[in-house]
Scaffold this motif. Structure first.
Motif, PDB file in Angstrom:
ATOM      1  N   CYS A 108      15.999 -21.626 -31.484  1.00  0.00           N
ATOM      2  CA  CYS A 108      15.889 -20.457 -32.353  1.00  0.00           C
ATOM      3  C   CYS A 108      15.935 -19.174 -31.527  1.00  0.00           C
ATOM      4  CB  CYS A 108      14.586 -20.503 -33.142  1.00  0.00           C
ATOM      5  SG  CYS A 108      14.435 -21.894 -34.270  1.00  0.00           S
TER       6      CYS A 108
ATOM      7  N   ILE B 267      14.040 -14.173 -37.442  1.00  0.00           N
ATOM      8  CA  ILE B 267      14.019 -15.432 -36.696  1.00  0.00           C
ATOM      9  C   ILE B 267      15.033 -16.369 -37.340  1.00  0.00           C
ATOM     10  CG2 ILE B 267      12.639 -17.392 -35.947  1.00  0.00           C
ATOM     11  CD1 ILE B 267      10.172 -15.638 -36.075  1.00  0.00           C
TER      12      ILE B 267
ATOM     13  N   GLU C 222      18.181 -19.701 -36.756  1.00  0.00           N
ATOM     14  CA  GLU C 222      18.799 -20.793 -36.000  1.00  0.00           C
ATOM     15  C   GLU C 222      20.305 -20.518 -35.967  1.00  0.00           C
ATOM     16  OE1 GLU C 222      17.819 -24.426 -37.964  1.00  0.00           O
ATOM     17  OE2 GLU C 222      15.662 -24.281 -37.573  1.00  0.00           O
TER      18      GLU C 222
ATOM     19  N   LEU D  82      14.922 -18.485 -41.109  1.00  0.00           N
ATOM     20  CA  LEU D  82      13.746 -19.287 -41.445  1.00  0.00           C
ATOM     21  C   LEU D  82      12.963 -18.704 -42.617  1.00  0.00           C
ATOM     22  CD1 LEU D  82      12.382 -20.342 -37.932  1.00  0.00           C
ATOM     23  CD2 LEU D  82      14.184 -21.362 -39.322  1.00  0.00           C
TER      24      LEU D  82
ATOM     25  N   TRP E  38      15.722 -26.225 -33.252  1.00  0.00           N
ATOM     26  CA  TRP E  38      16.148 -26.251 -34.649  1.00  0.00           C
ATOM     27  C   TRP E  38      15.356 -27.312 -35.421  1.00  0.00           C
ATOM     28  CZ3 TRP E  38      22.209 -26.664 -34.053  1.00  0.00           C
ATOM     29  CH2 TRP E  38      22.709 -25.456 -33.549  1.00  0.00           C
TER      30      TRP E  38
END
Length: 287
Positions: free
Chosen positions: A129, A147, A149, A165, A188
């Motif tokens: 991440c 934040i 991925e 997220l 992840w």
């Protein structure tokens, strides 16, 4: 070929002057390049160049060049080097000429961009991440940390596709709107939700692709390869006056606009979804 692959654009007049040839002969050369699989790009102001993604260059570069990500890292290292020797200056110029890395005139901004690409590249490689620091969103008129991925680059590394997220959604983020990128230790956890996004030759993006098949006349063929050079690999010559174009698109809007503008020089062979779209558009134009 050297002029058309330099890291700048030349107009028809400039090319004719540099090569000392007529416009007719220049167009013969451009047609010759197209016939042999090169992608001839025509941009604003009638500027021509050869797309470095043409099959010939891709085959050549695979044997002698660095990947674009490697080149970005090397350029970033050279930017930070205090060594102003001729060798270092030569390497900087060579990387800029080969990879179009001089994206921004401001050196500080260019360094920040390269740093972000490098961090995101590592995050994708190691499935980690990242935090997009102070990401500026024009939709919400906010500047917040995100934040995410990240799992793929888009638009020549100017954008990334990532799973956010907080919202639990796949989104596209522009690197120019990130103040910085921080790599996190978190791995992840949502890879099964990552959805690959595609971009078609008309620059429409989406998570699904739809097949289209056309028969092009000479005018439609010439306009297609000039205005959309990336269409070249999807075109096959049928006879002396017709070409077949078969490719996937993310939206019918771009290809539909092209077909409707050249309706008397294009035959739509498929698929049924595209034919239905065109009938609907024509019906709305008649009301």
């Amino acid at each position: 070929m050297l002029l058309l692959t330099e890291n700048r654009q030349y107009t028809v007049a400039q090319l004719c002057d540099r090569l000392d040839i007529s416009r007719r002969n220049l167009y013969y050369y451009l047609e010759f390049f197209r016939d042999y699989g090169f992608r001839v790009e025509k941009r604003s102001g009638a500027c021509y160049s050869l797309d470095k993604d043409s099959d010939f260059f891709r085959r050549l570069f695979r044997t002698v060049n660095f990947t674009e990500d490697e080149a970005i890292v090397m350029r970033r290292i050279l930017e930070r080097a205090n060594d102003n020797s001729l060798q270092v200056q030569h390497l900087r110029r060579k990387l800029d000429a080969l990879y179009d890395l001089d994206i921004l005139d401001d050196v500080e901004l260019r360094q920040r961009y390269a740093q972000s690409v490098s961090v995101i590249y590592d995050a994708i490689k190691w499935r980690r991440c990242v935090v997009l620091r102070h990401y500026s969103s024009p939709h919400s008129n906010t500047q917040t940390d995100r934040i995410v991925e990240p799992y793929m680059f888009l638009n020549h590394n100017n954008e990334i596709r990532a799973f956010e997220l907080k919202t639990r959604m796949n989104k596209t983020f522009k690197l120019a709107r990130m103040e910085s990128v921080e790599l996190l230790a978190d791995e992840w956890q949502n890879e099964k939700h990552h959805k690959r996004v595609f971009t078609d030759i008309f620059l429409f993006s989406g998570e699904q692709q739809m097949p289209v098949k056309l028969r092009l006349g000479r005018l439609a063929y010439n306009l297609m390869v000039e205005e959309y050079p990336r269409s070249q690999p999807y075109i096959v010559k049928e006879d002396s006056r017709h070409w077949l174009l078969e490719l996937d698109v993310c939206s019918y809007i771009g290809i539909g606009r092209f077909v409707l503008g050249l309706y008397d020089d294009v035959e739509v062979l498929g698929d049924e979804g595209f034919k239905t779209y065109l009938r609907d558009r024509i019906g709305k134009m008649q009301t």
